[in-house]
Design a protein around this motif. Structure first.
Motif: not given
Length: 71
Positions: A47-67
């Protein structure tokens, strides 16, 4: 969530539509690797592909990455 780590090699095994955004790969190389952070495989947010959006875990923290959206 996928429990594999982000690696530059992951990009080569994906289809063209599944490639990891270069800004996320740059963040991994510039920040996450030098700090020895553990990252799970990024999952695209369709739904946020236009923002290069991903979600992942970083050292057990939930991260939402966008450009920034450029179009």
């Amino acid at each position: 969530m996928v429990n594999k780590e982000i690696s530059s090699g992951d990009q080569n095994s994906r289809t063209a539509s599944d490639k990891i955004h270069t800004d996320l790969l740059a963040a991994k190389v510039s920040v996450y690797n030098p700090c020895n952070f553990k990252c799970t495989g990024p999952i695209p947010e369709k739904q946020n592909a236009g923002y290069g959006a991903y979600f992942f875990n970083l050292n057990a923290h939930s991260i939402r990455f966008r450009i920034a959206k450029t179009d």
